[in-house]
Design an enzyme around this catalytic site. Structure first.
Site, PDB file in Angstrom:
ATOM      1  N   CYS A  83       0.834  -1.206   0.000  1.00  0.00           N
ATOM      2  CA  CYS A  83       0.000   0.000   0.000  1.00  0.00           C
ATOM      3  C   CYS A  83       0.871   1.260   0.000  1.00  0.00           C
ATOM      4  CB  CYS A  83      -0.991  -0.048   1.167  1.00  0.00           C
ATOM      5  SG  CYS A  83      -2.334   1.156   1.025  1.00  0.00           S
ATOM      6  N   HIS A 188      -3.823  -5.102  -0.225  1.00  0.00           N
ATOM      7  CA  HIS A 188      -3.381  -5.605   1.085  1.00  0.00           C
ATOM      8  C   HIS A 188      -3.408  -7.132   1.088  1.00  0.00           C
ATOM      9  CE1 HIS A 188      -3.257  -1.837   3.431  1.00  0.00           C
ATOM     10  NE2 HIS A 188      -4.146  -1.436   2.543  1.00  0.00           N
ATOM     11  N   GLU A 190      -2.509  -9.093   3.391  1.00  0.00           N
ATOM     12  CA  GLU A 190      -2.928  -9.576   4.713  1.00  0.00           C
ATOM     13  C   GLU A 190      -4.438  -9.510   4.902  1.00  0.00           C
ATOM     14  OE1 GLU A 190      -2.585  -5.133   5.367  1.00  0.00           O
ATOM     15  OE2 GLU A 190      -1.657  -6.643   4.075  1.00  0.00           O
TER      16      GLU A 190
END
Length: 209
Positions: A83, A188, A190
């Protein structure tokens, strides 16, 4: 081989613990740190980040992490930007006035307004991968869905840097870059479910090699 040590650079921009947890799940030994000695001692480095460009650069400068990141990349240590950690690798941003790290030529631009288009670009969207561009794409579906939250995107001057794109409205923008051992994504991993974990697993496998 034992679990590779992956330093997650801490500069107070976003929640680093979700990244740490995801890396743990895929077999790494994550360490959140802003100490150069600990970062250099790791097998690989992750630079996450959520927020605005200028405060991010200010925090990196305050903690004297700019030369650390430059040296890591120059040495070819495996590096993953996420990001804001992608955006700061470029020269400047329309979001602010601070210069970026300037690792790559290009700037960070804001999405253009379109009728009915929501900015920020937030939620799940499909990637268009450049298959040969990155070992991080191994074992992923051809057009994987990943999770985005951003109003700005990178526009590299060198098109060969681009490893994946995404469409938001009528605009096709860079979603990930790859060059040697450096990778960075606007989305992202995650927060991207099984696809995100596979990408991180691929990164850890690369570190083990």
């Amino acid at each position: 081989m034992s679990a590779p040590a992956i330093a997650i650079i801490d500069y107070d921009m976003g929640n680093l613990h979700s990244v740490s947890k995801a890396l743990e799940v895929v077999g790494a030994r994550p360490l959140i740190s802003d100490r150069p000695a600990e970062i250099f001692a790791a097998d690989a480095v992750v630079l996450p980040g959520v927020g605005a460009f200028d405060p991010a650069m200010a925090r990196l400068q305050e903690r004297e992490l700019v030369p650390v990141i430059e040296q890591i990349i120059e040495q070819g240590m495996p590096f993953l930007g996420i990001c804001l950690g992608l955006q700061v690798l470029f020269e400047c941003s329309e979001e602010g006035t601070e210069p970026g790290l300037g690792i790559f030529a290009g700037k960070v631009k804001r999405f253009q307004s379109e009728p009915g288009l929501t900015i920020p670009h937030m939620g799940w969207n499909q990637l268009t991968l450049r298959p040969s561009a990155s070992p991080l794409w191994q074992h992923l579906p051809p057009s994987p869905w990943v999770y985005f939250v951003h109003s700005y995107f990178v526009a590299p001057e060198d098109p060969s840097l681009v490893a994946a794109t995404v469409c938001h409205g009528q605009q096709t923008v860079t979603a990930a870059i790859a060059r040697n051992n450096l990778f960075a994504c606007q989305f992202h991993p995650e927060k991207s479910g099984a696809v995100g974990l596979q990408l991180l697993r691929n990164f850890v496998a690369l570190v083990k090699d």
